[in-house]
Motif scaffolding. Structure first.
Motif, PDB file in Angstrom:
ATOM      1  N   ILE A  69       0.659  -1.051   0.080  1.00 20.48           N
ATOM      2  CA  ILE A  69      -0.093  -0.290   0.600  1.00 20.48           C
ATOM      3  C   ILE A  69       1.144   0.814   0.197  1.00 20.48           C
ATOM      4  N   PHE A  70       1.805   1.105   0.769  1.00 23.79           N
ATOM      5  CA  PHE A  70       2.797   2.844   0.897  1.00 23.79           C
ATOM      6  C   PHE A  70       3.957   2.215   0.812  1.00 23.79           C
ATOM      7  N   GLY A  71       4.452   1.725  -0.586  1.00 23.96           N
ATOM      8  CA  GLY A  71       5.322   1.521  -0.871  1.00 23.96           C
ATOM      9  C   GLY A  71       6.612   0.939   0.059  1.00 23.96           C
ATOM     10  N   GLY A  72       6.867  -0.167  -0.650  1.00 28.39           N
ATOM     11  CA  GLY A  72       8.206  -0.961  -0.426  1.00 28.39           C
ATOM     12  C   GLY A  72       9.156   0.302   0.380  1.00 28.39           C
ATOM     13  N   ILE A  73       9.693  -0.759   1.332  1.00 33.73           N
ATOM     14  CA  ILE A  73      11.121   1.218   1.296  1.00 33.73           C
ATOM     15  C   ILE A  73      12.346  -0.240   1.742  1.00 33.73           C
ATOM     16  N   ASP A  74      13.453   0.797  -0.021  1.00 36.33           N
ATOM     17  CA  ASP A  74      14.393   0.392   0.232  1.00 36.33           C
ATOM     18  C   ASP A  74      15.250  -0.130   1.029  1.00 36.33           C
ATOM     19  N   ASN A  75      16.038  -1.175   2.033  1.00 37.40           N
ATOM     20  CA  ASN A  75      16.943  -0.990   3.104  1.00 37.40           C
ATOM     21  C   ASN A  75      18.339  -0.313   1.919  1.00 37.40           C
ATOM     22  N   SER A  76      18.421  -1.327   0.901  1.00 40.80           N
ATOM     23  CA  SER A  76      19.986  -0.607  -0.107  1.00 40.80           C
ATOM     24  C   SER A  76      20.242   0.645   0.240  1.00 40.80           C
ATOM     25  N   THR A  77      18.970   1.245   0.029  1.00 38.01           N
ATOM     26  CA  THR A  77      19.510   2.472  -0.300  1.00 38.01           C
ATOM     27  C   THR A  77      19.274   3.313   1.230  1.00 38.01           C
ATOM     28  N   LEU A  78      18.936   2.687   1.953  1.00 40.40           N
ATOM     29  CA  LEU A  78      19.083   3.394   3.747  1.00 40.40           C
ATOM     30  C   LEU A  78      19.988   2.965   3.796  1.00 40.40           C
ATOM     31  N   THR A  79      20.368   1.326   3.631  1.00 42.23           N
ATOM     32  CA  THR A  79      22.184   1.076   4.535  1.00 42.23           C
ATOM     33  C   THR A  79      23.038   1.922   4.153  1.00 42.23           C
ATOM     34  N   GLU A  80      22.598   2.470   2.625  1.00 41.18           N
ATOM     35  CA  GLU A  80      24.184   3.336   2.568  1.00 41.18           C
ATOM     36  C   GLU A  80      24.150   4.836   2.400  1.00 41.18           C
ATOM     37  N   ALA A  81      23.185   4.934   2.575  1.00 43.38           N
ATOM     38  CA  ALA A  81      23.318   6.661   3.807  1.00 43.38           C
ATOM     39  C   ALA A  81      23.870   6.440   4.528  1.00 43.38           C
ATOM     40  N   ILE A  82      22.725   5.228   5.487  1.00 42.91           N
ATOM     41  CA  ILE A  82      23.045   5.401   6.897  1.00 42.91           C
ATOM     42  C   ILE A  82      25.321   5.340   6.967  1.00 42.91           C
ATOM     43  N   LYS A  83      25.403   4.866   6.316  1.00 43.86           N
ATOM     44  CA  LYS A  83      26.557   4.487   6.163  1.00 43.86           C
ATOM     45  C   LYS A  83      27.919   5.565   5.098  1.00 43.86           C
ATOM     46  N   GLU A  84      26.926   6.131   4.826  1.00 41.18           N
ATOM     47  CA  GLU A  84      27.522   7.281   4.913  1.00 41.18           C
ATOM     48  C   GLU A  84      27.348   8.905   5.702  1.00 41.18           C
ATOM     49  N   GLY A  85      26.560   8.189   6.631  1.00 50.33           N
ATOM     50  CA  GLY A  85      26.794   9.359   8.092  1.00 50.33           C
ATOM     51  C   GLY A  85      25.480  10.203   7.499  1.00 50.33           C
ATOM     52  N   ALA A  86      23.885   9.733   7.439  1.00 42.64           N
ATOM     53  CA  ALA A  86      22.843  10.636   7.525  1.00 42.64           C
ATOM     54  C   ALA A  86      22.080  11.009   8.445  1.00 42.64           C
ATOM     55  N   PHE A  87      21.779  11.966   8.262  1.00 41.49           N
ATOM     56  CA  PHE A  87      21.084  12.636  10.488  1.00 41.49           C
ATOM     57  C   PHE A  87      20.015  11.841  10.445  1.00 41.49           C
ATOM     58  N   LEU A  88      20.087  11.113  11.367  1.00 41.98           N
ATOM     59  CA  LEU A  88      18.706  10.515  11.571  1.00 41.98           C
ATOM     60  C   LEU A  88      17.611  11.085  12.384  1.00 41.98           C
ATOM     61  N   VAL A  89      16.630  10.361  12.056  1.00 36.64           N
ATOM     62  CA  VAL A  89      16.451  11.524  13.151  1.00 36.64           C
ATOM     63  C   VAL A  89      14.992  11.046  13.339  1.00 36.64           C
ATOM     64  N   ASP A  90      14.090  10.738  14.719  1.00 38.50           N
ATOM     65  CA  ASP A  90      13.564   9.376  15.041  1.00 38.50           C
ATOM     66  C   ASP A  90      11.821  11.009  15.738  1.00 38.50           C
ATOM     67  N   VAL A  91      11.198  10.261  14.358  1.00 44.31           N
ATOM     68  CA  VAL A  91       9.900  11.920  14.916  1.00 44.31           C
ATOM     69  C   VAL A  91       8.965  11.163  15.937  1.00 44.31           C
ATOM     70  N   ARG A  92       9.499  10.133  16.639  1.00 44.81           N
ATOM     71  CA  ARG A  92       8.193   9.653  17.736  1.00 44.81           C
ATOM     72  C   ARG A  92       8.308  10.770  19.171  1.00 44.81           C
ATOM     73  N   SER A  93       7.344  11.048  20.037  1.00 44.28           N
ATOM     74  CA  SER A  93       7.564  11.623  21.531  1.00 44.28           C
ATOM     75  C   SER A  93       8.248  11.095  22.131  1.00 44.28           C
ATOM     76  N   ALA A  94       8.478  12.578  23.294  1.00 45.26           N
ATOM     77  CA  ALA A  94       9.916  12.090  23.523  1.00 45.26           C
ATOM     78  C   ALA A  94      10.034  11.062  24.116  1.00 45.26           C
ATOM     79  N   GLY A  95       8.637  10.994  25.233  1.00 44.29           N
ATOM     80  CA  GLY A  95       8.695   9.507  25.582  1.00 44.29           C
ATOM     81  C   GLY A  95       9.013   8.238  25.090  1.00 44.29           C
ATOM     82  N   GLU A  96       8.366   7.726  23.730  1.00 44.22           N
ATOM     83  CA  GLU A  96       9.246   7.007  22.957  1.00 44.22           C
ATOM     84  C   GLU A  96      10.117   6.474  22.765  1.00 44.22           C
ATOM     85  N   PHE A  97      11.006   7.716  22.211  1.00 44.54           N
ATOM     86  CA  PHE A  97      12.122   8.195  21.806  1.00 44.54           C
ATOM     87  C   PHE A  97      13.452   7.670  23.331  1.00 44.54           C
ATOM     88  N   ALA A  98      12.423   8.366  24.527  1.00 45.92           N
ATOM     89  CA  ALA A  98      13.216   7.725  25.631  1.00 45.92           C
ATOM     90  C   ALA A  98      13.263   5.673  26.031  1.00 45.92           C
TER      91      ALA A  98
END
Length: 103
Positions: A7-36
């Motif tokens: 429904i929502f489109g698959g997440i391409d983990n190879s693109t995701l993994t590559e971006a992370i390896k290159e130092g992507a800015f990782l942002v958790d958009v959950r609430s502060a409590g969830e993040f904690a």
């Protein structure tokens, strides 16, 4: 392909993994409590309702990966960022999915 990715489109983990390896800015958009309660190593917490007012934190980042509990809030965050001119945004989906790619 799972139901949600169909429904929502698959997440391409190879693109995701590559971006992370290159130092992507990782942002958790959950609430502060969830993040904690647990998140991805190196991620910052900018809850969805603050993304629009925190745009300065995203400027100059080569790649931005947003994620949450289910992928819904991160999809909304990606949309907000793209509407504000950011072109390098990846919806990582769930925080556990992003965590697997960091590993």
């Amino acid at each position: 392909m799972g139901f949600f990715s169909a429904i929502f489109g698959g997440i391409d983990n190879s693109t995701l993994t590559e971006a992370i390896k290159e130092g992507a800015f990782l942002v958790d958009v959950r609430s502060a409590g969830e993040f904690a309660s647990g998140s991805v190593k190196g991620a910052v917490n900018i809850p969805l309702d603050r993304v629009g007012s925190q745009l300065a934190n995203f400027k100059g980042k080569k790649n931005i990966v947003v994620f949450c509990r289910s992928g819904n809030r991160s999809a909304q965050a990606k949309n907000i960022l793209e509407q504000n001119g950011f072109k390098n945004v990846i919806n990582g989906g769930t925080w556990s999915n992003v965590n697997q790619c960091v590993g």
